[in-house]
Structures are given as structure tokens and as C-alpha cells.
Write a protein that holds these residues in place. Structure first.
Motif, PDB file in Angstrom:
ATOM      1  N   ASP A   1      41.554  38.216  34.928  1.00  0.00           N
ATOM      2  CA  ASP A   1      41.848  39.812  34.932  1.00  0.00           C
ATOM      3  C   ASP A   1      40.605  40.466  35.568  1.00  0.00           C
ATOM      4  O   ASP A   1      40.783  41.817  35.923  1.00  0.00           O
ATOM      5  CB  ASP A   1      41.963  40.118  33.576  1.00  0.00           C
ATOM      6  CG  ASP A   1      43.208  39.410  32.953  1.00  0.00           C
ATOM      7  OD1 ASP A   1      44.496  39.868  33.385  1.00  0.00           O
ATOM      8  OD2 ASP A   1      43.134  38.479  32.125  1.00  0.00           O
TER       9      ASP A   1
ATOM     10  N   ARG B   1      40.421  43.553  41.561  1.00  0.00           N
ATOM     11  CA  ARG B   1      39.895  43.192  39.998  1.00  0.00           C
ATOM     12  C   ARG B   1      38.500  42.943  40.275  1.00  0.00           C
ATOM     13  O   ARG B   1      37.733  42.583  39.158  1.00  0.00           O
ATOM     14  CB  ARG B   1      40.661  42.227  39.331  1.00  0.00           C
ATOM     15  CG  ARG B   1      42.166  42.538  39.314  1.00  0.00           C
ATOM     16  CD  ARG B   1      42.960  41.117  38.773  1.00  0.00           C
ATOM     17  NE  ARG B   1      44.218  41.207  38.915  1.00  0.00           N
ATOM     18  CZ  ARG B   1      45.228  40.269  38.842  1.00  0.00           C
ATOM     19  NH1 ARG B   1      44.510  39.163  38.265  1.00  0.00           N
ATOM     20  NH2 ARG B   1      46.480  40.433  38.873  1.00  0.00           N
TER      21      ARG B   1
ATOM     22  N   LEU C   1      35.541  43.602  29.630  1.00  0.00           N
ATOM     23  CA  LEU C   1      36.354  42.603  29.227  1.00  0.00           C
ATOM     24  C   LEU C   1      36.717  42.953  27.820  1.00  0.00           C
ATOM     25  O   LEU C   1      38.126  42.876  27.188  1.00  0.00           O
ATOM     26  CB  LEU C   1      36.179  41.213  29.192  1.00  0.00           C
ATOM     27  CG  LEU C   1      37.228  40.268  28.922  1.00  0.00           C
ATOM     28  CD1 LEU C   1      38.384  40.323  30.115  1.00  0.00           C
ATOM     29  CD2 LEU C   1      36.626  38.658  29.323  1.00  0.00           C
TER      30      LEU C   1
ATOM     31  N   ARG D   1      40.029  45.061  26.968  1.00  0.00           N
ATOM     32  CA  ARG D   1      41.392  44.600  27.310  1.00  0.00           C
ATOM     33  C   ARG D   1      41.861  43.832  26.310  1.00  0.00           C
ATOM     34  O   ARG D   1      41.293  43.319  25.371  1.00  0.00           O
ATOM     35  CB  ARG D   1      40.962  44.002  28.709  1.00  0.00           C
ATOM     36  CG  ARG D   1      40.290  44.462  29.788  1.00  0.00           C
ATOM     37  CD  ARG D   1      40.415  43.873  31.137  1.00  0.00           C
ATOM     38  NE  ARG D   1      39.666  44.721  31.986  1.00  0.00           N
ATOM     39  CZ  ARG D   1      39.798  44.640  33.402  1.00  0.00           C
ATOM     40  NH1 ARG D   1      40.753  43.838  34.002  1.00  0.00           N
ATOM     41  NH2 ARG D   1      38.772  45.236  34.209  1.00  0.00           N
TER      42      ARG D   1
ATOM     43  N   SER E   1      42.762  38.286  27.580  1.00  0.00           N
ATOM     44  CA  SER E   1      42.319  38.731  28.996  1.00  0.00           C
ATOM     45  C   SER E   1      41.042  37.788  29.368  1.00  0.00           C
ATOM     46  O   SER E   1      40.286  37.456  28.695  1.00  0.00           O
ATOM     47  CB  SER E   1      42.026  40.122  29.037  1.00  0.00           C
ATOM     48  OG  SER E   1      43.028  40.937  28.799  1.00  0.00           O
TER      49      SER E   1
ATOM     50  N   GLU F   1      36.484  35.050  27.708  1.00  0.00           N
ATOM     51  CA  GLU F   1      37.993  35.609  27.156  1.00  0.00           C
ATOM     52  C   GLU F   1      37.862  36.900  26.307  1.00  0.00           C
ATOM     53  O   GLU F   1      36.868  36.705  25.304  1.00  0.00           O
ATOM     54  CB  GLU F   1      38.714  34.419  26.874  1.00  0.00           C
ATOM     55  CG  GLU F   1      40.126  34.757  26.227  1.00  0.00           C
ATOM     56  CD  GLU F   1      40.752  33.411  25.795  1.00  0.00           C
ATOM     57  OE1 GLU F   1      41.353  32.664  26.758  1.00  0.00           O
ATOM     58  OE2 GLU F   1      40.608  33.042  24.636  1.00  0.00           O
TER      59      GLU F   1
END
Length: 428
Positions: A329, A371, A400, A403, A407, A426
Motif C-alpha cells: 500500500d 503510492r 502507515l 491506515r 496495510s 505492517e
């Protein structure tokens, strides 16, 4: 080598940094201590009297005044000196490889939280004597008689009188990073216009990030400077297109300019590495994400592009985690040069390269450029070598963390010597 042990419980939490400024610019009065100490003190203030289990700090430009920069910074910062501290170095990946080292040291048995960072003061690079002159001078100072000194004077040759001036150049190839990247750009057919477009997007992302408050809790005022001094709100493709080549000035085919290359930069940055238990020492509002996987690697610098290793490592990282390019992402790719970024992207989309060079059979698909580096990259923000890893990781963590859970982000840094570092993050 890749990180697998205990990574289910390793987290990164965003740190703070100084503003970044070009060499001999707004931060030129501050050396590595003047830049690092405020960052370390700000990070320690977050702990409310608690302390990390260890601290690492790194810098690339050498200094003869100390051997363990991390420890000297702790002393200068006035923090608890029972915190062990050590210094790391891996060119532009310095503070990123420090994160990986810390991840391997955190074990849930009293080691739960590490303070990681790096610095570069390109405005205070030390010039040294050549080795032969240094040896001669040492023997001269050790001489016990006038006769010995007279004899030594006869040993000094004119060619021995030279200075060692640090430069952004590979020791083995005698080429600068820019010269190597020019070769990569020609090999991969990267046009000047595409490089300028990446540089423009980087400046626009950085300016937008500042205007929207993204950097407000990532950057602390230092030396009378409160925000990055390098991003340009007024730059355009037309202005970038008028700049002359900076590295290949004679062939008529040079494409790298001061506008699409990262500048020599002063600055310091930090980040937290923690187990889940270690996170309990940090304020609840500090963004944090999980470190899922990482890699440090190298290629043959004589036969491959010097800054190309991430294009070899990323397919392997994705493959062992069952991912394609489109499954990620957020991409934070260090922009040493816009051309180097574009070479990586072109290689990642080349199925023959991925299969033959990276050894990955999977079709990774299209790279999602939309992205990449949403709040600017090193071309616009700057590149203090030892600090870039902490800067880019903290930026990725904050981007991040807001999100949806699950993600993913990939963070990538190329480094001198045909090396590099990558990480898979992550949202928790």
C-alpha cells in the motif's frame, strides 16, 4: 541475510528529527553533536523518566576526534550513562541497518526498547593528513634527538605531503555516486524528463506534507530552524529542465542534475525499535507499526549498477511473503537520485530481470508509482547519510499507522558499495 526470528513481536515507533538543510546552509553552525543531542533529548523526554535498553547512532563521514560517536552523544546529551551505546555505519543505510541490528538484540529478557538514530554534518567534514605524512609526523614527534629529526627530514618526500579529503566517491572504482548512477541511467534508458518528474513530485509531496502538518510531530526546531530548508514550492518541470548535467558534463548525454539528485545535507534523525512490551514505555500517541521482514544485501559492484541492490532484494522479500508489487500500500524508496529510483522501478517491472537476477519466478506486476513517497523523498527533503534510514522509516511508520490494520509498506535504501537495505512493515 534476512530477518526471521522474533519478528512477530518487533515494532517500529516513529521518532523525531532535526530539520534538514543543505551543506553550508541553515544548520552549518552545528556539528554532529549539535545536531544529535537535541534529537536524543527529545526522544528521551518521551519516556517520562524511563530509559531504553540500549542506544545506537551512526554517521558516515569520519572524524578523528572519537571512535564511538553514540557514546559521546549520550555523554553530551546528559542522559543516563548506564544506557549502553554503540556506533554503526553502512553508508546511506546506516541507521536502517541499526534498526535491524536492534531487532535482533531485542529478546524479551530485559531488552525490550532501543533508541536508534544517525547524523551527518556535511558542513563539518574533517580533512586528514595522508597516511605517509601522518606516519612521518608521528615519528618526528617521537624523535628523541635533533639528529633523529634531521634524519627524518630527509625521509619526507614531496609526494608524501597530501591531504585526505573525504568525498562522495567509491574507494574501489574512484567514481562518485552520481557518475555510477549516470551509467545506470544510460544502461536502463532513463530519460531526463522522467527524472525531473520524479524530482518535482518529491518537492510537491514534501511541501504538501509541511503545509498539511504531516511533519509537525516528526521534526523539532534546532539551531533556530523549524522546518526543512530544501523543498521548493516554486519548482516546475520547466525550471528543472533548465539545469545543466552535474556529473556527465562532456558527452552531451548527461541526465543527472542538481535538481533531480539529493543534495549534500546536514541533519539528524531517530526512531524507536521495540517489542510489544517495550512499546508500553512510549506515549500512546506515538505511531507504531510491525516490522514483518527485512533484508541486507549486496551485488558485484564491478558488473552490476552500484546502487541497484534493492531491485534484487525487493522481489525476494515480496516472494517469501507471498506478495506482489500491487499488494504493497505504501512505498518509501530513498531518492539518492531520481534516476536510481526509476532504474529500480524499471527492473522490478522487467520479468526477465526479476527471474534471472533476483531468482524470483513470480510475476510481480506493475509498480504502483502513485503510492510512492507521498510526503516527499530525499531529492526534496535532503539526504544526511547517517540519518536517512531513521528519517525514511519514521516517515513510513507515521504514514502507515493511520491506515487499516494489515496495510503494508516497503521501505528501501540503496547504499555505496553495491549494497542496500529493505524492510516490510505492517499496520497493526
Amino acid at each position: 541475510m534476512s530477518g526471521e526470528a522474533k519478528l512477530d513481536d518487533i515494532w517500529l515507533a516513529a521518532g523525531v528529527r532535526t530539520p534538514f538543510a543543505k551543506v553550508d546552509g541553515g544548520l552549518s553552525k552545528l556539528d554532529v553533536f549539535g545536531l544529535s543531542v537535541p534529537v536524543v533529548q527529545a526522544m528521551m523526554a518521551q519516556l517520562g523518566g524511563k530509559k531504553p535498553d540500549f542506544l545506537t547512532w551512526g554517521s558516515v563521514a569520519p572524524d578523528l576526534g572519537f571512535s564511538n560517536l553514540a557514546r559521546e552523544i549520550c555523554v553530551e546529551a546528559g542522559i543516563d550513562l548506564t544506557i549502553p551505546s554503540f556506533t554503526t555505519i553502512l553508508a546511506c543505510s546506516t541507521s536502517m541497518v541499526s534498526v535491524f541490528s536492534a531487532a535482533g538484540m531485542l529478546d524479551g529478557r530485559g531488552r525490550e526498547l532501543a533508541l536508534i538514530g544517525g547524523v551527518e554534518s556535511m558542513s563539518h567534514v574533517q580533512v586528514g593528513l595522508g597516511h605517509r605524512l601522518s606516519n612521518w609526523l608521528r615519528h618526528m614527534l617521537q624523535a628523541r634527538s635533533l639528529g633523529d629529526r634531521v634524519r627524518l627530514l630527509g625521509h619526507l618526500k614531496f609526494g608524501d605531503v597530501r591531504l585526505d579529503i573525504p568525498s562522495v566517491q567509491n574507494r574501489a572504482t574512484h567514481k562518485s555516486m552520481g557518475e555510477h548512477t549516470e551509467e545506470m541511467a544510460k544502461t536502463w534508458g532513463i530519460p531526463r524528463e522522467e527524472q525531473d518528474a520524479v524530482a518535482l513530485a518529491s518537492h510537491q509531496g514534501a511541501v504538501r506534507g509541511w503545509n498539511e502538518g504531516f511533519f509537525d510531530d516528526l521534526v523539532i526546531p534546532v539551531g533556530g530552524v523549524a522546518r526543512d530548508l530544501i523543498p521548493r514550492a516554486d519548482t516546475t518541470l520547466e525550471k528543472l529542465g533548465k539545469l545543466k548535467p552535474a556529473f556527465d558534463k562532456t558527452s552531451g548525454r548527461g541526465t543527472l542534475t542538481a535538481g533531480n539528485s539529493s543534495p549534500l545535507t546536514d541533519g539528524a534523525a531517530a526512531i524507536w525499535v521495540a517489542t510489544r512490551k517495550g512499546l508500553e514505555r512510549l506515549p500512546a500517541g506515538v505511531p507504531r507499526v510491525r516490522l514483518v521482514d527485512w533484508d541486507v544485501g549486496a551485488i558485484d559492484l564491478w558488473h552490476e549498477g552500484l546502487l541497484m541492490w534493492p531491485a534484487y532484494g525487493i522481489p525476494r522479500l515480496l516472494a517469501r511473503n507471498g506478495l506482489t508489487l500491487g499488494d504493497v500500500d505504501l512505498w518509501e524508496i530513498h531518492e539518492a537520485f531520481a534516476a536510481q529510483v526509476l532504474c529500480h522501478i524499471k527492473a522490478l517491472e522487467d520479468r526477465d530481470f526479476v527471474r534471472q537476477k533476483a531468482g524470483v519466478e513470480t510475476d510481480l506486476g506493475r509498480f504502483p508509482r502513485e503510492r510512492m513517497n507521498p510526503n516527499g523523498g530525499s531529492t526534496a527533503l535532503g539526504h544526511p547519510f547517517g540519518a536517512t534510514g531513521a528519517r525514511i522509516l519514521s516517515q513510513a511508520v507515521k504514514e502507515l499507522a493511520v491506515r487499516p490494520a494489515g496495510s503494508r509498506a516497503v521501505v528501501s535504501i540503496c547504499a555505496d558499495g553495491g549494497q542496500g537495505t529493505i524492510a516490510l512493515l505492517e499496520a497493526g
